[in-house]
Design a protein around this motif. Structure first.
Motif, short mmCIF file in Angstrom:
data_model
loop_
_atom_site.label_atom_id
_atom_site.label_comp_id
_atom_site.label_asym_id
_atom_site.label_seq_id
_atom_site.Cartn_x
_atom_site.Cartn_y
_atom_site.Cartn_z
N ARG A 77 1.17 -1.43 0.17
CA ARG A 77 -0.34 -0.42 -0.47
C ARG A 77 0.68 1.14 -0.07
O ARG A 77 1.03 2.27 -1.12
CB ARG A 77 -1.07 0.05 0.70
CG ARG A 77 -2.09 -1.07 1.32
CD ARG A 77 -3.33 -0.93 2.20
NE ARG A 77 -3.83 -2.60 1.34
CZ ARG A 77 -5.06 -1.59 0.79
NH1 ARG A 77 -5.21 -0.86 -0.04
NH2 ARG A 77 -5.61 -2.69 0.43
N THR A 78 1.68 1.07 0.60
CA THR A 78 2.59 2.44 0.66
C THR A 78 3.72 2.80 0.03
O THR A 78 3.67 3.65 -1.32
CB THR A 78 3.77 2.11 1.77
OG1 THR A 78 3.40 1.84 3.21
CG2 THR A 78 4.71 3.09 1.93
N GLU A 121 3.44 4.28 6.51
CA GLU A 121 1.83 5.31 6.05
C GLU A 121 1.72 4.35 5.04
O GLU A 121 2.01 5.59 4.30
CB GLU A 121 3.10 6.42 6.08
CG GLU A 121 3.21 6.59 7.32
CD GLU A 121 3.40 8.23 8.16
OE1 GLU A 121 1.26 7.51 7.27
OE2 GLU A 121 2.87 8.90 9.33
N PRO A 122 1.02 4.00 5.37
CA PRO A 122 -0.31 3.66 4.14
C PRO A 122 -1.13 4.39 3.43
O PRO A 122 -1.44 3.96 1.76
CB PRO A 122 -0.94 1.90 4.87
CG PRO A 122 -0.87 2.49 6.22
CD PRO A 122 0.11 3.48 6.46
N LEU A 123 -1.29 4.83 4.39
CA LEU A 123 -2.07 6.01 3.41
C LEU A 123 -0.88 7.46 2.85
O LEU A 123 -1.66 8.94 3.19
CB LEU A 123 -3.41 6.54 4.71
CG LEU A 123 -4.54 5.10 4.36
CD1 LEU A 123 -5.12 6.02 5.68
CD2 LEU A 123 -4.74 4.63 3.87
N ILE A 124 0.37 7.19 3.06
CA ILE A 124 0.74 8.53 2.09
C ILE A 124 0.28 9.59 1.23
O ILE A 124 -0.14 8.48 0.64
CB ILE A 124 2.39 8.43 2.61
CG1 ILE A 124 2.97 9.38 2.14
CG2 ILE A 124 2.42 7.31 1.28
CD1 ILE A 124 3.09 10.09 3.54
N GLU A 125 -0.32 10.71 1.21
CA GLU A 125 0.01 11.49 0.47
C GLU A 125 0.97 11.13 -0.55
O GLU A 125 1.93 12.07 -0.05
CB GLU A 125 -0.77 13.01 0.59
CG GLU A 125 -1.80 12.39 1.31
CD GLU A 125 -2.80 12.51 0.98
OE1 GLU A 125 -3.08 12.17 -0.91
OE2 GLU A 125 -4.48 11.82 1.37
N HIS A 127 -1.42 8.81 9.56
CA HIS A 127 -1.92 7.74 9.60
C HIS A 127 -0.93 6.23 9.35
O HIS A 127 -1.20 6.07 9.21
CB HIS A 127 -3.23 7.06 9.01
CG HIS A 127 -4.56 7.90 9.40
ND1 HIS A 127 -4.77 7.81 10.01
CD2 HIS A 127 -4.66 8.78 8.55
CE1 HIS A 127 -6.04 9.13 10.39
NE2 HIS A 127 -6.30 9.44 9.10
N GLY A 128 0.04 6.22 10.94
CA GLY A 128 0.80 5.70 10.72
C GLY A 128 0.61 4.50 11.50
O GLY A 128 -0.01 4.90 13.02
N ILE A 155 -6.64 1.85 11.12
CA ILE A 155 -6.15 2.12 9.46
C ILE A 155 -7.49 1.76 8.91
O ILE A 155 -7.76 2.08 7.63
CB ILE A 155 -4.94 1.39 8.92
CG1 ILE A 155 -3.38 2.70 9.50
CG2 ILE A 155 -4.74 2.02 7.63
CD1 ILE A 155 -3.44 3.84 8.71
N GLU A 156 -7.37 0.21 9.49
CA GLU A 156 -8.32 -0.31 8.44
C GLU A 156 -9.96 0.62 8.50
O GLU A 156 -10.41 0.64 7.17
CB GLU A 156 -8.11 -1.55 8.84
CG GLU A 156 -7.41 -2.59 8.44
CD GLU A 156 -7.56 -4.04 8.41
OE1 GLU A 156 -6.91 -5.26 8.33
OE2 GLU A 156 -8.34 -4.19 9.22
#
Length: 286
Positions: free
Chosen positions: A70-71, A139-143, A265-266, A276-277
């Motif tokens: 995801r990252t 950080e799977p939601l890194i912008e 959201h680390g 996170i989920e």
């Protein structure tokens, strides 16, 4: 995850502070000669299996995909990156990453932190790059816009060798040592990073009215400086706080900081996975 226009506005300042050690003189000479200033950029995601807080963290499943995947997928969306690779010393992580199409660089087990792992990976890459972005694998939601922001900050700041990002710190996270805090001067350069609350007031508590800043962890380096960094000895503040970026500041180098609107959201502990989920479900992210 879409951002509004205000979230894509980067606060980028310049400063004149600190005195770099002698090695910086050569780096600045190099920077001054570059015709296309820091134009070639590689993103490196350092990943290790062993972790005191969360063993095997890069491979933990987040809604059906390994977190490292995801990252990597989010990082690939950044427009400033010419290439994205995963750097690891673990064959389990390497096999997983190759399975979803990532390029992998195998690094030694002797790397003491992510920055040293990035430096070793850089040396093993076939192409040369001017900027290395150290992208945190947790950080799977890194912008992608944040990645672009730290790259551009370094590109427009010739007196800096390092850039990073911060966002607003939630009051409830003020005393959490897993949430690294940052203070900057009035021209946007880092003064200090700490696991403790900074600044710390006389009351000994969190001031809900003060704009504390949370370090997002992502950082970019001038590639020539990355070689210098690996040769610098550990410094007292770095060791005490267990924060590798403090070695940069303790040696007098300049670090550019941008502030972004981003809800961090680390994943630091197994409990963070469920958070996170839940967030991804709320935002319809698959």
């Amino acid at each position: 995850m879409a951002l509004c226009s205000s979230q894509k506005t980067w606060i980028v300042h310049g400063i004149l502070a600190g005195t770099a050690i002698a090695a910086a003189i050569g780096a600045r000479a190099y920077l001054g000669r570059s015709k296309k200033f820091r134009s070639r950029v590689v993103g490196i995601i350092p990943a290790r299996y062993a972790s005191s807080r969360f063993e095997g963290k890069p491979l933990v499943q987040i809604l059906g995909k390994p977190m490292i995947q995801r990252t990597w997928e989010r990082s690939k969306l950044a427009s400033t990156l010419d290439h994205v690779v995963v750097a690891t010393d673990d064959e389990r992580i390497a096999d997983c990453c190759r399975g979803f199409g990532a390029d992998v660089i195998i690094t030694s087990e002797s790397c003491r932190n992510g920055t040293e792992r990035c430096n070793e990976a850089l040396e093993k890459l076939e192409k040369e790059y001017d900027v290395v972005v150290n992208i945190q694998g947790d950080e799977p939601l890194i912008e992608p816009e944040i990645i672009d922001g730290v790259v551009k900050a370094l590109q427009v700041s010739p007196d800096a060798v390092f850039s990073t990002a911060v966002t607003s710190l939630k009051p409830e996270d003020g005393l959490d040592p897993n949430r690294v805090k940052c203070v900057v001067d009035n021209r946007g350069y880092a003064i200090y990073f700490s696991r403790g609350l900074i600044p710390f007031n006389k009351s000994g508590g969190v001031n809900p009215e003060f704009p504390y800043m949370l370090h997002l962890g992502i950082q970019s380096f001038d590639s020539k400086f990355l070689n210098v960094y690996s040769e610098l000895q550990p410094t007292p503040l770095q060791v005490e706080e267990d924060l590798e970026q403090l070695k940069v500041l303790e040696n007098g180098y300049k670090m550019k900081v941008i502030k972004v609107d981003h809800e961090a959201h680390g994943v630091d502990t197994p409990e963070d996975v469920e958070k996170i989920e839940s967030l991804m479900r709320e935002r319809n992210l698959s």
